[in-house]
Design an enzyme around this catalytic site. Structure first.
Site, PDB file in Angstrom:
ATOM      1  N   ASN A 190      -5.015   2.228 -13.222  1.00  0.00           N
ATOM      2  CA  ASN A 190      -4.169   1.142 -12.740  1.00  0.00           C
ATOM      3  C   ASN A 190      -2.718   1.581 -12.810  1.00  0.00           C
ATOM      4  OD1 ASN A 190      -3.500  -1.427 -11.797  1.00  0.00           O
ATOM      5  ND2 ASN A 190      -3.358  -2.283 -13.867  1.00  0.00           N
ATOM      6  N   MET A 249      -3.580  -7.118  -7.243  1.00  0.00           N
ATOM      7  CA  MET A 249      -2.924  -8.243  -7.903  1.00  0.00           C
ATOM      8  C   MET A 249      -3.905  -9.284  -8.453  1.00  0.00           C
ATOM      9  SD  MET A 249       0.066  -7.316  -7.949  1.00  0.00           S
ATOM     10  CE  MET A 249       1.306  -6.308  -7.129  1.00  0.00           C
ATOM     11  N   ARG A 250      -5.122  -8.865  -8.726  1.00  0.00           N
ATOM     12  CA  ARG A 250      -6.100  -9.754  -9.346  1.00  0.00           C
ATOM     13  C   ARG A 250      -6.499  -9.196 -10.707  1.00  0.00           C
ATOM     14  NH1 ARG A 250      -6.209 -14.228  -7.002  1.00  0.00           N
ATOM     15  NH2 ARG A 250      -8.229 -14.634  -7.973  1.00  0.00           N
ATOM     16  N   HIS A 258       1.294  -0.013 -13.150  1.00  0.00           N
ATOM     17  CA  HIS A 258       2.000  -1.226 -13.569  1.00  0.00           C
ATOM     18  C   HIS A 258       3.500  -0.931 -13.459  1.00  0.00           C
ATOM     19  CE1 HIS A 258       2.468  -4.955 -15.785  1.00  0.00           C
ATOM     20  NE2 HIS A 258       3.240  -4.352 -16.678  1.00  0.00           N
ATOM     21  N   GLY A 313       0.785  -1.228   0.000  1.00  0.00           N
ATOM     22  CA  GLY A 313       0.000   0.000   0.000  1.00  0.00           C
ATOM     23  C   GLY A 313       0.817   1.279   0.000  1.00  0.00           C
ATOM     24  N   SER A 314       2.079   1.195  -0.435  1.00  0.00           N
ATOM     25  CA  SER A 314       2.869   2.436  -0.439  1.00  0.00           C
ATOM     26  C   SER A 314       2.296   3.444  -1.444  1.00  0.00           C
ATOM     27  CB  SER A 314       4.344   2.149  -0.715  1.00  0.00           C
ATOM     28  OG  SER A 314       4.527   1.705  -2.037  1.00  0.00           O
ATOM     29  N   ASN A 315       1.704   2.965  -2.516  1.00  0.00           N
ATOM     30  CA  ASN A 315       1.072   3.908  -3.454  1.00  0.00           C
ATOM     31  C   ASN A 315      -0.199   4.508  -2.874  1.00  0.00           C
ATOM     32  OD1 ASN A 315       2.471   4.147  -6.201  1.00  0.00           O
ATOM     33  ND2 ASN A 315       2.626   1.960  -5.745  1.00  0.00           N
TER      34      ASN A 315
HETATM   35  C1  GAR Z   1       3.641  -1.315  -7.423  1.00  0.00           C
HETATM   36  O1  GAR Z   1       4.985  -1.338  -7.812  1.00  0.00           O
HETATM   37  C2  GAR Z   1       2.739  -1.452  -8.635  1.00  0.00           C
HETATM   38  O2  GAR Z   1       3.282  -0.943  -9.810  1.00  0.00           O
HETATM   39  C3  GAR Z   1       2.599  -2.940  -8.740  1.00  0.00           C
HETATM   40  O3  GAR Z   1       2.568  -3.411  -7.431  1.00  0.00           O
HETATM   41  C4  GAR Z   1       3.307  -2.550  -6.576  1.00  0.00           C
HETATM   42  C5  GAR Z   1       2.446  -2.226  -5.378  1.00  0.00           C
HETATM   43  O4  GAR Z   1       3.172  -1.563  -4.379  1.00  0.00           O
HETATM   44  N1  GAR Z   1       1.370  -3.232  -9.429  1.00  0.00           N
HETATM   45  C6  GAR Z   1       1.156  -4.345 -10.091  1.00  0.00           C
HETATM   46  O5  GAR Z   1       2.016  -5.196 -10.223  1.00  0.00           O
HETATM   47  C7  GAR Z   1      -0.234  -4.496 -10.692  1.00  0.00           C
HETATM   48  N2  GAR Z   1      -0.386  -5.693 -11.401  1.00  0.00           N
HETATM   49  P1  GAR Z   1       2.429  -0.934  -3.123  1.00  0.00           P
HETATM   50  O6  GAR Z   1       1.497  -1.998  -2.550  1.00  0.00           O
HETATM   51  O7  GAR Z   1       3.521  -0.609  -2.151  1.00  0.00           O
HETATM   52  O8  GAR Z   1       1.678   0.270  -3.594  1.00  0.00           O
END
Ligand code: GAR
Length: 186
Positions: free
Chosen positions: A123, A106-107, A125, A28-30
């Site tokens: 989204n 991730m789904r 990526h 969840g850092s984003n």
């Molecule tokens: C992020 O790097 C994002 O780009 C990737 O998961 C990470 C989540 O980090 N997203 C995917 O791979 C989507 N299929 P976070 O949980 O720290 O935000």
């Protein structure tokens, strides 16, 4: 290597106040970067709810710190992707969300979700698109709002590279939300 995009806060175009629903599976850092950007007055929005699918996802702690309600919808308890997505849609609508922000979800999502929020789903990526999509043809398509590239350095660990990617994501994702909101107005 493509040019690095490092938006400063002037990259946030004026936009109407947005009601966000964040979907996250992990750290969840984003989510936190978006919540912080709102708190700092850069992104004009409120996060109505965080939906998460893994009971031990760290995003829950971050949601608590920002006083955002978190709803667990564990995919293991649903019979199909569509049923999970229907529960997500119901929850997002209950919280009066108008923009869906997938932040490390991730789904694979289905038309049940996509059609419930037409042109209102974002989204993120971790690799450059359209060249490096996930490993199914239908995923990671759609309009690109912002991209940043990072170098892969000799001797990099996965963690070091991940941190470098995260640093860019945290800058550009909040701005991408504002830009997408403006673009859909026209
Ligand atoms: C992020 O790097 C994002 O780009 C990737 O998961 C990470 C989540 O980090 N997203 C995917 O791979 C989507 N299929 P976070 O949980 O720290 O935000």
């Amino acid at each position: 290597m493509a040019a690095l995009i490092s938006p400063d806060h002037s990259e946030f175009p004026p936009h109407p106040r947005l009601k966000l629903g964040v979907m996250a599976s992990g750290s969840g850092s984003n989510f936190e970067a978006i919540a912080q950007s709102i708190q700092d007055g850069h992104l004009n929005a409120e996060i109505q709810v965080v939906i998460y699918n893994n009971p031990d996802a760290k995003v829950v702690d971050r949601a608590q710190r920002f006083n955002v309600p978190a709803v667990l919808l564990n995919h293991r308890e649903f019979g199909s992707r569509e049923e999970l997505d229907q529960a997500i849609v119901t929850s997002l609508k209950n919280y009066q969300v108008d923009w869906v922000v997938m932040a490390g979800w991730m789904r694979i999502v289905t038309p049940v979700l996509i059609n419930a929020f037409p042109n209102r789903i974002l989204n993120i990526h971790p690799s450059l698109l359209p060249s490096f999509k996930g490993n199914r043809a239908e995923v990671d398509s759609g309009k690109i709002i912002i991209q940043a590239a990072v170098p892969i350095l000799e001797g990099d660990t996965v963690e070091a590279l991940q941190n470098r990617i995260h640093a860019q994501e945290h800058q550009i994702y909040p701005a991408a939300i504002a830009i997408a909101a403006i673009q859909t107005q026209h």
